[in-house]
Write a protein that holds these residues in place. Structure first.
Motif, PDB file in Angstrom:
ATOM      1  N   ALA A   1      -0.394 -11.350   4.852  1.00  0.00           N
ATOM      2  CA  ALA A   1       0.532 -10.234   4.665  1.00  0.00           C
ATOM      3  C   ALA A   1      -0.192  -8.903   4.576  1.00  0.00           C
ATOM      4  CB  ALA A   1       1.368 -10.446   3.407  1.00  0.00           C
ATOM      5  N   SER A   2      -1.349  -8.883   3.925  1.00  0.00           N
ATOM      6  CA  SER A   2      -2.020  -7.606   3.716  1.00  0.00           C
ATOM      7  C   SER A   2      -2.562  -7.011   5.005  1.00  0.00           C
ATOM      8  CB  SER A   2      -3.168  -7.772   2.718  1.00  0.00           C
ATOM      9  OG  SER A   2      -4.127  -8.678   3.237  1.00  0.00           O
ATOM     10  N   SER A   3      -2.751  -7.851   6.042  1.00  0.00           N
ATOM     11  CA  SER A   3      -3.306  -7.333   7.282  1.00  0.00           C
ATOM     12  C   SER A   3      -2.272  -7.213   8.384  1.00  0.00           C
ATOM     13  CB  SER A   3      -4.441  -8.252   7.770  1.00  0.00           C
ATOM     14  OG  SER A   3      -3.941  -9.560   7.998  1.00  0.00           O
ATOM     15  N   TYR A   4      -0.983  -7.516   8.080  1.00  0.00           N
ATOM     16  CA  TYR A   4       0.047  -7.475   9.096  1.00  0.00           C
ATOM     17  C   TYR A   4       0.387  -6.041   9.465  1.00  0.00           C
ATOM     18  CZ  TYR A   4       4.624  -7.854  11.301  1.00  0.00           C
ATOM     19  OH  TYR A   4       5.672  -7.754  12.178  1.00  0.00           O
ATOM     20  N   SER A   5       0.567  -5.760  10.729  1.00  0.00           N
ATOM     21  CA  SER A   5       1.003  -4.445  11.173  1.00  0.00           C
ATOM     22  C   SER A   5       1.923  -4.597  12.366  1.00  0.00           C
ATOM     23  CB  SER A   5      -0.188  -3.560  11.551  1.00  0.00           C
ATOM     24  OG  SER A   5      -0.909  -4.145  12.612  1.00  0.00           O
ATOM     25  N   VAL A   6       2.829  -3.656  12.538  1.00  0.00           N
ATOM     26  CA  VAL A   6       3.765  -3.716  13.653  1.00  0.00           C
ATOM     27  C   VAL A   6       3.019  -3.423  14.946  1.00  0.00           C
ATOM     28  CG1 VAL A   6       5.813  -2.624  14.641  1.00  0.00           C
ATOM     29  CG2 VAL A   6       5.678  -3.015  12.185  1.00  0.00           C
ATOM     30  N   PRO A   7       3.148  -4.271  15.972  1.00  0.00           N
ATOM     31  CA  PRO A   7       2.398  -4.062  17.218  1.00  0.00           C
ATOM     32  C   PRO A   7       3.031  -2.972  18.071  1.00  0.00           C
ATOM     33  CG  PRO A   7       3.773  -6.004  17.409  1.00  0.00           C
ATOM     34  CD  PRO A   7       3.955  -5.495  16.007  1.00  0.00           C
TER      35      PRO A   7
ATOM     36  N   ALA B   1      -4.797   2.611  -1.000  1.00  0.00           N
ATOM     37  CA  ALA B   1      -4.538   2.343  -2.411  1.00  0.00           C
ATOM     38  C   ALA B   1      -5.616   1.420  -2.952  1.00  0.00           C
ATOM     39  CB  ALA B   1      -3.159   1.710  -2.588  1.00  0.00           C
ATOM     40  N   SER B   2      -5.807   1.456  -4.265  1.00  0.00           N
ATOM     41  CA  SER B   2      -6.854   0.644  -4.883  1.00  0.00           C
ATOM     42  C   SER B   2      -6.428  -0.804  -5.073  1.00  0.00           C
ATOM     43  CB  SER B   2      -7.236   1.240  -6.236  1.00  0.00           C
ATOM     44  OG  SER B   2      -6.100   1.317  -7.080  1.00  0.00           O
ATOM     45  N   GLY B   3      -5.154  -1.118  -4.886  1.00  0.00           N
ATOM     46  CA  GLY B   3      -4.678  -2.480  -5.059  1.00  0.00           C
ATOM     47  C   GLY B   3      -3.220  -2.575  -4.679  1.00  0.00           C
TER      48      GLY B   3
ATOM     49  N   ASP C   1      -9.867   6.848  -8.700  1.00  0.00           N
ATOM     50  CA  ASP C   1      -8.672   6.269  -8.070  1.00  0.00           C
ATOM     51  C   ASP C   1      -7.748   7.393  -7.613  1.00  0.00           C
ATOM     52  OD1 ASP C   1      -6.536   4.847  -7.181  1.00  0.00           O
ATOM     53  OD2 ASP C   1      -6.299   3.615  -8.975  1.00  0.00           O
ATOM     54  N   PRO C   2      -7.884   7.869  -6.354  1.00  0.00           N
ATOM     55  CA  PRO C   2      -7.022   8.948  -5.857  1.00  0.00           C
ATOM     56  C   PRO C   2      -5.544   8.592  -5.837  1.00  0.00           C
ATOM     57  CG  PRO C   2      -8.941   8.657  -4.439  1.00  0.00           C
ATOM     58  CD  PRO C   2      -8.914   7.484  -5.381  1.00  0.00           C
ATOM     59  N   ALA C   3      -5.196   7.293  -5.888  1.00  0.00           N
ATOM     60  CA  ALA C   3      -3.789   6.901  -5.856  1.00  0.00           C
ATOM     61  C   ALA C   3      -3.103   7.082  -7.204  1.00  0.00           C
ATOM     62  CB  ALA C   3      -3.667   5.440  -5.413  1.00  0.00           C
ATOM     63  N   ARG C   4      -3.860   7.197  -8.277  1.00  0.00           N
ATOM     64  CA  ARG C   4      -3.265   7.423  -9.601  1.00  0.00           C
ATOM     65  C   ARG C   4      -3.258   8.918  -9.881  1.00  0.00           C
ATOM     66  NH1 ARG C   4      -2.260   2.887 -12.337  1.00  0.00           N
ATOM     67  NH2 ARG C   4      -3.322   0.997 -11.668  1.00  0.00           N
TER      68      ARG C   4
ATOM     69  N   GLU D   1       0.823  -1.198   0.000  1.00  0.00           N
ATOM     70  CA  GLU D   1       0.000   0.000   0.000  1.00  0.00           C
ATOM     71  C   GLU D   1       0.865   1.259   0.000  1.00  0.00           C
ATOM     72  OE1 GLU D   1      -2.515   1.199   3.507  1.00  0.00           O
ATOM     73  OE2 GLU D   1      -4.114   0.690   2.099  1.00  0.00           O
ATOM     74  N   LEU D   2       1.960   1.215   0.761  1.00  0.00           N
ATOM     75  CA  LEU D   2       2.839   2.379   0.820  1.00  0.00           C
ATOM     76  C   LEU D   2       3.450   2.682  -0.541  1.00  0.00           C
ATOM     77  CD1 LEU D   2       4.120   4.510   2.681  1.00  0.00           C
ATOM     78  CD2 LEU D   2       6.002   2.914   3.066  1.00  0.00           C
ATOM     79  N   LEU D   3       3.823   1.653  -1.292  1.00  0.00           N
ATOM     80  CA  LEU D   3       4.406   1.860  -2.613  1.00  0.00           C
ATOM     81  C   LEU D   3       3.351   2.273  -3.636  1.00  0.00           C
ATOM     82  CD1 LEU D   3       6.910  -1.134  -2.749  1.00  0.00           C
ATOM     83  CD2 LEU D   3       7.482   1.295  -2.615  1.00  0.00           C
ATOM     84  N   ALA D   4       2.122   1.815  -3.443  1.00  0.00           N
ATOM     85  CA  ALA D   4       1.062   2.108  -4.415  1.00  0.00           C
ATOM     86  C   ALA D   4       0.507   3.518  -4.262  1.00  0.00           C
ATOM     87  CB  ALA D   4      -0.066   1.088  -4.290  1.00  0.00           C
ATOM     88  N   LEU D   5       0.605   4.098  -3.057  1.00  0.00           N
ATOM     89  CA  LEU D   5       0.042   5.429  -2.820  1.00  0.00           C
ATOM     90  C   LEU D   5       0.977   6.519  -3.324  1.00  0.00           C
ATOM     91  CD1 LEU D   5      -1.311   4.963   0.804  1.00  0.00           C
ATOM     92  CD2 LEU D   5      -2.691   5.537  -1.194  1.00  0.00           C
ATOM     93  N   PRO D   6       0.440   7.668  -3.753  1.00  0.00           N
ATOM     94  CA  PRO D   6       1.298   8.812  -4.071  1.00  0.00           C
ATOM     95  C   PRO D   6       2.099   9.228  -2.839  1.00  0.00           C
ATOM     96  CG  PRO D   6      -0.941   9.171  -4.885  1.00  0.00           C
ATOM     97  CD  PRO D   6      -0.991   7.946  -4.020  1.00  0.00           C
TER      98      PRO D   6
END
Length: 405
Positions: free
Chosen positions: A201-207, A223-225, A386-389, A33-38
């Motif tokens: 993986a998609s739901s993993y977050s640092v505790p 992100a949209s994907g 798609d706000p990410a594009r 998501e971080l890479l896909a977002l502006p």
């Protein structure tokens, strides 16, 4: 009894924890998501979520609660109980900002902090006494409010430094994190074995657990994907192409006798010729291609990495129509664009101001870019749905002579 303000916790330590919370959130952000977002959206969210708002008293809205009485029992000289009826006045002062700041000691403070009762939206100051004199009670409340505002000004100094620091440092933190993730992706690809993503993986977050100053945060952009590498026109090539367009504009503006005879399509074809004289595509083919009568495109697969729109000014609707047409194209995540506006009537500066206002009023408008002058104004739009594009749009006005029929 009113509570003692600005005395429980150290404000600087709390601000340091908030800054660390920003870094923790960035590290805990899902890599795809971080890479896909502006990048700018990530920075904007992190800065907004971890900035702190110092309270500001709305003294002009201060008001008294209805007067009341309370009973106090004291002992006289001989030790006998004496009951007195005391007058109680409560002043209510609304405020904006974060309640917890009233409990924190700034780097500059006093040994005699003020007292008040604090709720989520207002302060309450209490006066208790006998034989009240209105001027004396008013002076008491004013002194206490002055002391509170003095302490808030000290808090504001610490908070301003925190807000300035995260605004200045967050863009580099985000850029470094994204670069690290991209290097990891290249490492994965270089090893040669297939990569199987974990199902969770998609739901993993640092505790991470931390105590925040801010009671709430703005929603995180999504992100949209998942992230996939996509083609893009390099910034240097984009600027070079805009340079060719600017030089072409200057030449057209200096040749009014020729310009007056050209329509939109003919000007577009001239610009295409100049662009392709400077750039070469795959196997020596043309990089820039025409579409319809007014568009200039660079296509890769089924989408566009560059879109140029050529329009003659006929009123604000010209800009709306140009943006609607531009936004109908399928785009990659980082598409570059140019809106070339040919001004043949009206005062150029008025037309430019009206055009800028129309672009900023578009529902897909996100923010201004770096360039802002009469020769070029930059904007960032997002693709339909798609706000990410993002679409980087350079608005280039051409002041041309009127066409001759």
């Amino acid at each position: 009894m009113d509570e003692l303000l600005f005395s429980k916790n150290d404000l600087r330590l709390a601000l340091e924890a908030t800054a660390q919370g920003l870094r923790d959130e960035l590290l805990g952000w899902d890599p795809d998501e971080l890479l896909a977002l502006p990048e700018a959206d990530v920075v904007e969210h992190l800065v907004a979520a971890h900035s702190v708002e110092c309270p500001r008293l709305r003294r002009d809205e201060a008001h008294l609660l209805p007067i009341s009485e309370q009973t106090q029992t004291l002992k006289d000289y001989f030790g006998d109980p004496v009951t007195r009826r005391m007058t109680t006045l409560t002043l209510v002062v609304p405020y904006d900002g974060e309640r917890i700041i009233f409990t924190m000691r700034a780097s500059q403070s006093s040994f005699n902090p003020p007292r008040a009762t604090v709720t989520d939206s207002e302060l309450q100051l209490t006066w208790v006494g006998q034989d009240a004199d209105a001027a004396a009670v008013r002076a008491h409340f004013d002194r206490e409010l002055d002391k509170i505002e003095q302490h808030l000004s000290w808090s504001q100094n610490d908070i301003d430094m925190h807000n300035r620091t995260i605004k200045a440092t967050t863009p580099d933190l985000v850029a470094q994190r994204r670069a690290k993730l991209l290097r990891d992706r290249e490492l994965e690809a270089g090893i040669g074995f297939p990569v199987q993503r974990r199902s969770d993986a998609s739901s993993y977050s640092v505790p991470v657990r931390r105590r925040q100053i801010a009671p709430s945060s703005p929603p995180r952009p999504t992100a949209s994907g998942p992230f996939q590498p996509e083609p893009m026109l390099a910034d240097a090539d984009y600027e070079a192409a805009l340079g060719v367009l600017r030089n072409s504009r200057n030449a057209l503006e200096r040749s009014p006798s020729m310009t007056a005879k050209l329509n939109e399509e003919q000007i577009r074809d001239l610009l295409l010729f100049n662009l392709n004289a400077q750039f070469e595509g795959k196997a020596g083919g043309e990089v820039f291609n025409g579409a319809g009568k007014t568009d200039i495109l660079i296509r890769e697969a089924d989408r566009n990495v560059f879109i140029g729109e050529c329009k003659i000014w006929k009123g604000p609707k010209t800009i709306r129509d140009a943006l609607d047409q531009l936004l109908r194209y399928l785009v990659w995540r980082d598409t570059k664009a140019a809106l070339l506006l040919f001004i043949r009537s009206g005062h150029a500066s008025d037309v430019i101001n009206k055009s800028v206002a129309e672009i900023e009023a578009n529902p897909n408008y996100k923010r201004r870019g770096l360039n802002d002058s009469d020769e070029r104004v930059d904007f960032v739009l997002h693709a339909q749905g798609d706000p990410a594009r993002e679409i980087q749009l350079a608005f280039l006005p051409f002041a041309l002579s009127a066409s001759k029929s």
